[in-house]
Design a protein around this motif. Sequence first.
Motif: not given
Length: 256
Positions: A26-30, A41-44, A87-93
């Motif tokens: 899953m790559v889900i942007p705001s 953008l905040t991307v999960d 669960k462990k995931g990652w985030q990008l600003e």
Amino acid sequence: MLKRCLCLSLLFLVVFPAGAWAHFGMVIPSQSMVDQNHRQLTVDFSFSHPFEGVGMVLERPERVTIVKQGQVTDVTSELVSTTIMDKKGWQLEYAVRRPGVYTIGMEPKPYWEPAEDCFIIHYTKTLVAAYGAESGWDAPAGYPMEIVPLTRPFGLYAGNVFQGQVLYKGEPLAHAEVEVEYYNREGDATAPTPYMVTQVVKADANGVFSYAAPKAGWWGFAALHTADYTMEHEGEAKDVELGGVLWTRFSKWQNH
């Protein structure tokens, strides 16, 4: 009545065990479209069962990139650990400064799935349009397995027919199986039967498939194929499931 419900629940678990649920990178942007009022953008990034809201551990991806007009920016080092679906995931600003179509993609580490006795690698992407630009949305990202949109993958209404082409090593993959699932983020959607949690469509001889999303929100399309190589697990050669995953957002129709 209670006894009947318990029996049905047990039947659900026997016929559709949790291990059989569809996996989705899953790559889900705001947001899927950026304008002057929404520049950040905040991307999960996660690995999950999106309809059920059940997460799995996603180790730091091998590589996360943002591609705009062929220019590739590696942002892996900018990822911040977070929790997604427990669960462990990652985030990008990420600040979107210029017009264009941005392809945000993830190459994950191989995931060992004991329930399926194989490794899973889901090359996952989404596309974000910024400041009115829209050219380049149909360009491949160059992953070993991917879905290239044939319908513009932003500015879509729920009910629109979406088409994509499945590519394996850059070539159309005939009759590929594509799993489709809704990201039930709020947990307000229910499936009347387990068969309807994950929809399945099959591509034609040119790798082209079609799907009409019945509800607004994020929808994932995962084309699956067994790799032509194996990976070792506890001294044994195991198959590798490759996934080309594309996430696309559909919006509600707006009336005056």
